[in-house]
Design a protein around this motif. Structure first.
Motif, PDB file in Angstrom:
ATOM      1  N   VAL A 374       0.841  -1.203   0.000  1.00  0.00           N
ATOM      2  CA  VAL A 374       0.000   0.000   0.000  1.00  0.00           C
ATOM      3  C   VAL A 374       0.876   1.253   0.000  1.00  0.00           C
ATOM      4  N   ASN A 375       1.916   1.257   0.807  1.00  0.00           N
ATOM      5  CA  ASN A 375       2.819   2.417   0.837  1.00  0.00           C
ATOM      6  C   ASN A 375       3.477   2.643  -0.516  1.00  0.00           C
ATOM      7  N   ASN A 376       3.848   1.556  -1.191  1.00  0.00           N
ATOM      8  CA  ASN A 376       4.432   1.693  -2.527  1.00  0.00           C
ATOM      9  C   ASN A 376       3.412   2.234  -3.528  1.00  0.00           C
ATOM     10  N   LEU A 377       2.178   1.765  -3.414  1.00  0.00           N
ATOM     11  CA  LEU A 377       1.130   2.262  -4.318  1.00  0.00           C
ATOM     12  C   LEU A 377       0.855   3.740  -4.085  1.00  0.00           C
ATOM     13  N   LEU A 378       0.793   4.155  -2.819  1.00  0.00           N
ATOM     14  CA  LEU A 378       0.563   5.570  -2.523  1.00  0.00           C
ATOM     15  C   LEU A 378       1.721   6.429  -3.020  1.00  0.00           C
ATOM     16  N   ALA A 379       2.945   5.916  -2.866  1.00  0.00           N
ATOM     17  CA  ALA A 379       4.111   6.645  -3.371  1.00  0.00           C
ATOM     18  C   ALA A 379       4.044   6.765  -4.886  1.00  0.00           C
ATOM     19  N   ALA A 380       3.650   5.684  -5.551  1.00  0.00           N
ATOM     20  CA  ALA A 380       3.521   5.713  -7.009  1.00  0.00           C
ATOM     21  C   ALA A 380       2.455   6.704  -7.439  1.00  0.00           C
ATOM     22  N   TYR A 381       1.373   6.795  -6.672  1.00  0.00           N
ATOM     23  CA  TYR A 381       0.304   7.741  -7.015  1.00  0.00           C
ATOM     24  C   TYR A 381       0.793   9.179  -6.870  1.00  0.00           C
ATOM     25  N   ARG A 382       1.603   9.407  -5.844  1.00  0.00           N
ATOM     26  CA  ARG A 382       2.165  10.755  -5.681  1.00  0.00           C
ATOM     27  C   ARG A 382       3.003  11.132  -6.897  1.00  0.00           C
ATOM     28  N   HIS A 383       3.809  10.185  -7.383  1.00  0.00           N
ATOM     29  CA  HIS A 383       4.616  10.436  -8.580  1.00  0.00           C
ATOM     30  C   HIS A 383       3.726  10.671  -9.790  1.00  0.00           C
ATOM     31  N   SER A 384       2.657   9.900  -9.903  1.00  0.00           N
ATOM     32  CA  SER A 384       1.759  10.035 -11.048  1.00  0.00           C
ATOM     33  C   SER A 384       1.111  11.405 -11.090  1.00  0.00           C
ATOM     34  N   ILE A 385       0.632  11.862  -9.936  1.00  0.00           N
ATOM     35  CA  ILE A 385       0.011  13.192  -9.881  1.00  0.00           C
ATOM     36  C   ILE A 385       1.023  14.266 -10.270  1.00  0.00           C
ATOM     37  N   LYS A 386       2.223  14.133  -9.755  1.00  0.00           N
ATOM     38  CA  LYS A 386       3.276  15.110 -10.047  1.00  0.00           C
ATOM     39  C   LYS A 386       3.577  15.184 -11.541  1.00  0.00           C
ATOM     40  N   ASP A 387       3.505  14.037 -12.231  1.00  0.00           N
ATOM     41  CA  ASP A 387       3.898  13.979 -13.637  1.00  0.00           C
ATOM     42  C   ASP A 387       2.754  14.226 -14.612  1.00  0.00           C
ATOM     43  N   LEU A 388       1.547  14.483 -14.110  1.00  0.00           N
ATOM     44  CA  LEU A 388       0.411  14.696 -15.017  1.00  0.00           C
ATOM     45  C   LEU A 388       0.655  15.888 -15.934  1.00  0.00           C
ATOM     46  N   THR A 389       0.309  15.730 -17.192  1.00  0.00           N
ATOM     47  CA  THR A 389       0.477  16.830 -18.154  1.00  0.00           C
ATOM     48  C   THR A 389      -0.817  17.611 -18.368  1.00  0.00           C
ATOM     49  N   TRP A 390      -1.946  17.019 -17.962  1.00  0.00           N
ATOM     50  CA  TRP A 390      -3.227  17.670 -18.238  1.00  0.00           C
ATOM     51  C   TRP A 390      -3.764  18.463 -17.041  1.00  0.00           C
ATOM     52  N   MET A 391      -3.101  18.395 -15.891  1.00  0.00           N
ATOM     53  CA  MET A 391      -3.599  19.064 -14.677  1.00  0.00           C
ATOM     54  C   MET A 391      -2.704  20.230 -14.310  1.00  0.00           C
ATOM     55  N   SER A 392      -3.328  21.319 -13.860  1.00  0.00           N
ATOM     56  CA  SER A 392      -2.585  22.524 -13.490  1.00  0.00           C
ATOM     57  C   SER A 392      -1.828  22.320 -12.184  1.00  0.00           C
ATOM     58  N   PRO A 393      -0.746  23.070 -11.969  1.00  0.00           N
ATOM     59  CA  PRO A 393       0.032  22.939 -10.722  1.00  0.00           C
ATOM     60  C   PRO A 393      -0.820  23.170  -9.478  1.00  0.00           C
ATOM     61  N   GLU A 394      -1.751  24.124  -9.537  1.00  0.00           N
ATOM     62  CA  GLU A 394      -2.574  24.447  -8.367  1.00  0.00           C
ATOM     63  C   GLU A 394      -3.473  23.263  -7.979  1.00  0.00           C
ATOM     64  N   THR A 395      -4.077  22.632  -8.976  1.00  0.00           N
ATOM     65  CA  THR A 395      -4.956  21.502  -8.687  1.00  0.00           C
ATOM     66  C   THR A 395      -4.149  20.278  -8.277  1.00  0.00           C
ATOM     67  N   LYS A 396      -2.937  20.138  -8.813  1.00  0.00           N
ATOM     68  CA  LYS A 396      -2.063  19.040  -8.390  1.00  0.00           C
ATOM     69  C   LYS A 396      -1.781  19.116  -6.887  1.00  0.00           C
ATOM     70  N   VAL A 397      -1.576  20.321  -6.386  1.00  0.00           N
ATOM     71  CA  VAL A 397      -1.319  20.499  -4.952  1.00  0.00           C
ATOM     72  C   VAL A 397      -2.505  19.976  -4.147  1.00  0.00           C
ATOM     73  N   LYS A 398      -3.721  20.295  -4.600  1.00  0.00           N
ATOM     74  CA  LYS A 398      -4.912  19.851  -3.876  1.00  0.00           C
ATOM     75  C   LYS A 398      -5.113  18.336  -3.992  1.00  0.00           C
ATOM     76  N   ALA A 399      -4.756  17.793  -5.144  1.00  0.00           N
ATOM     77  CA  ALA A 399      -4.841  16.340  -5.311  1.00  0.00           C
ATOM     78  C   ALA A 399      -3.866  15.637  -4.364  1.00  0.00           C
ATOM     79  N   GLN A 400      -2.673  16.184  -4.241  1.00  0.00           N
ATOM     80  CA  GLN A 400      -1.682  15.609  -3.323  1.00  0.00           C
ATOM     81  C   GLN A 400      -2.161  15.716  -1.881  1.00  0.00           C
ATOM     82  N   GLU A 401      -2.818  16.823  -1.556  1.00  0.00           N
ATOM     83  CA  GLU A 401      -3.352  17.000  -0.201  1.00  0.00           C
ATOM     84  C   GLU A 401      -4.401  15.931   0.104  1.00  0.00           C
TER      85      GLU A 401
END
Length: 669
Positions: A374-401
């Motif tokens: 689970v920890n590895n999956l959550l870490a991978a999701y954090r990387h995925s959100i960070k690397d998204l090309t279609w989402m704005s930086p501001e919304t990425k911050v909220k997604a990470q939160e």
């Protein structure tokens, strides 16, 4: 209680792959060597199993998911029958578990008593003279879990996740979906004929001399015509309609709301309420007012008999099976009595059984290994959100939160439900079932005005499933699913990441699917997206809708891409994130080859084998209309065909049936 937005991994009837046989955990004997992975991942992995497996006569579908459920069921049977054979301390949870099971298995006593145990309920219905009496019976039925035209339940306020509130939602249909009542398709016509016959036979068996089955079908048809579609009910904003009691009375003035709440014990607590489908409630008030009392009483009698058919003499259970099993699901044989008894015991005393189950069958090692994954999956999701090309930086911050606020529950709850006030008798099956339902309803009502219990579980540990709850922002993995083929501590990591890793990724992804993404990290229904991010997300998900709309599991019957969108997003994104987590687990080192396959190949083969399923056509038809999950073959292939890693692992190229140009692949999370 209706769990409105608890999004499960698997539908109730869906079956998955088969038991692991090789050292890696892959079921190689089930592979079809005549099918190339590049042309059909699902058939290549499961084709031999599909050819050689028959669906058991008492099931609508089959596969290793159901085999795992059968295993959990047999494990629970051992526990319950042991409890039934012990004397046990009077009033103890173990004694209650044994006594309830024993009461279900005492068929001789059930036959001897006939309808007598249900007589108080039937007499209550027979005594209805006016709107007030009708409201009181509907309230009583709701507390017993008997379906009525609408039902009330206690849940979190979706816009204030720190408090509980009363909700009202549409209910009451005896057929699986509103479309069964109106469409001219021969299969739907046959279902209506079967229901009409069931109305007549069940009521006549109970002693009714004159049964107007046509009037009962007409009544349910009226309900169906004003019900919201499954797609509309997936929109949390459409179904969030907070009403005061005054507004509710104005919405449906023909119904005796004050008497309804009084009979339910909510007279001073149902203020305000959430009305999920206001237009339906308005229409139902009018339908109930114009329908003859005699028709309503006959219908309520039918609903009570149908609800408790398996707790009544065999003739009632046989009629219920002829309708629900044979006519609607295509199942030729009933389940053995002991399986029905286990289901009833799990339903009535779920956490009491769960506590015994965990003590006997759940190993601490499984929880430790799951924590790592689970920890590895959550870490991978954090990387995925960070690397998204279609989402704005501001919304990425909220997604990470939001991701950072996820709660993970594995195995079993920290605190068990206390059943000490629930009376269970070894010789009173129907009474046990009714007291259990009222106990659970009272437990839910008692939550009103109290803080949210964030340690509570929505599934028992012995349930083979998993879920995400957006109001709690939690992912939950009961103990029973942490077994092969989903999770095998002795098997290859690649296969485990493809199987249970895909499950974990699926549930995390529900927090960011078309429904879950509308809730913030605290579980509130609030928009945290930038405007352009929402537009971009909609563009991506509309492509996924179109992809699944094209799938045709039955000739002329397609998957509903909009109904299944949330689950398809979770499959697509869960697979992608599980693959990234597997790569993280390697620590930068290449995966070793095993059984002639790379780690990357074993990952996708592990993913595919958990979706192998066979299903009877009537059940497939039923689920196409009512289930938010796609059939297994489309879950396996539908996600993989969009995965760049899948193409790399197997060298998929133009001309292969699984090929999709890179520019057309759908990548969301």
């Amino acid at each position: 209680m209706k769990q409105k937005f608890v999004l499960t991994l698997i539908s109730a009837a869906l079956a998955l792959g088969a038991h692991a046989a090789s050292r890696s955990g892959l079921d190689v004997e089930h592979f079809d060597k005549n099918v190339r992975v590049q042309d059909d991942l699902y058939l290549a992995v499961n084709g031999n199993w599909l050819k050689n497996t028959e669906i058991p006569a008492d099931k609508p579908s089959h596969g290793s998911f159901l085999i795992l459920r059968d295993l959990a069921e047999s494990q629970v049977r051992t526990i319950v029958e042991t409890a039934a054979g012990q004397k046990g301390a009077a009033g103890s949870a173990v004694k209650k578990v044994g006594d309830l099971y024993q009461s279900y298995m005492n068929e001789g006593l059930i036959e001897q008593r006939g309808l007598a145990p249900l007589q108080a309920t039937l007499s209550m219905v027979d005594g209805v003279k006016n709107n007030k009496g009708l409201a009181a019976v509907l309230a009583s039925f709701t507390s017993l879990g008997i379906h009525t035209p609408f039902a009330a339940y206690i849940g979190q306020d979706e816009k204030n996740s720190t408090s509980y509130i009363v909700n009202i939602h549409q209910s009451g249909l005896s057929l699986p979906d509103r479309d069964y009542y109106s469409k001219p398709d021969a299969k739907f016509v046959a279902a209506r004929v079967a229901l009409n016959l069931y109305f007549e036979k069940l009521l006549k068996l109970s002693g009714e001399s004159a049964v107007d089955a046509a009037a009962l079908l007409a009544f349910e048809t009226e309900l169906a015509q004003v019900q919201w579609t499954k797609v509309d009910n997936r929109d949390p904003h459409k179904t969030y309609n907070k009403k005061t009691q005054l507004e509710l009375n104005l919405l449906a003035p023909n119904f005796a709301w004050a008497d309804y709440w009084q009979a339910m014990g909510l007279a001073d607590k149902a203020e305000p309420v959430i009305v999920s489908q206001p237009s339906y409630i308005k229409a139902v008030g009018d339908i109930l007012a114009k329908t003859p009392i005699s028709t309503l009483k006959a219908w309520l009698t039918f609903k009570a008999l149908d609800q408790y058919a398996n707790a009544l003499p065999k003739a009632y259970a046989d009629l219920a099976f002829d309708f629900h099993g044979k006519a609607l699901s295509g199942v030729p044989e009933q389940k053995p009595r002991w399986k029905k008894a286990i289901a009833a015991t799990n339903s009535s005393l779920g956490e009491a059984v769960g506590e015994l189950y965990v003590a006997k069958y759940f190993t601490p090692d499984a929880k430790v290994k799951m924590d790592v994954m689970v920890n590895n999956l959550l870490a991978a999701y954090r990387h995925s959100i960070k690397d998204l090309t279609w989402m704005s930086p501001e919304t990425k911050v909220k997604a990470q939160e939001k991701l950072a606020k996820f709660t993970v529950k594995i195995g079993y709850p920290e605190k068990w439900i206390d059943y000490s006030t629930l009376e269970i008798k070894p010789d009173d099956l129907l009474g046990n079932l009714q007291r259990s339902q009222r106990f659970e309803f009272a437990r839910e009502v008692a939550k009103l005005g109290k803080p949210i219990d964030r340690k509570e579980w929505g599934m028992t540990p012995q349930t083979v499933n998993a879920y995400y709850n957006p109001s709690m922002n939690e992912i939950v993995f009961p103990a029973a699913i942490l077994q092969a083929p989903f999770f095998n501590p002795l098997a290859d990591d690649a296969v485990n990441y493809g199987a249970i890793g895909g499950v974990i990724g699926h549930e995390i992804s529900h927090g960011f699917d078309d429904q879950g993404s509308q809730f913030d990290g605290d579980g509130n229904l609030v928009n945290w997206w930038g405007k352009q991010d929402g537009v971009a997300f909609k563009a991506l998900t509309s492509k996924l809708v179109a992809q699944y709309d094209a799938y045709e599991p039955i000739a002329g019957k397609h998957v509903n891409g909009q109904l299944t969108l949330g689950e398809n997003i979770a499959d697509l994104s869960g697979l992608a994130v599980a693959y990234k987590a597997y790569q993280l687990s390697l620590g930068g080192k290449p995966a070793v080859k095993l059984e002639g396959r790379t780690g990357e190949q074993r990952f996708f083969l592990g993913w595919s084998q958990v979706w192998a399923s066979k299903m009877r056509e009537p059940m497939t038809l039923q689920l196409l209309l009512s289930d938010p999950h796609s059939p297994g073959e489309f879950r396996a292939n539908g996600a993989a065909v969009n995965s760049d890693a899948f193409y790399e692992a197997f060298g998929v190229k133009e001309g292969d049936a699984m090929y999709k140009p890179s520019s057309e692949r759908i990548r969301i999370w």
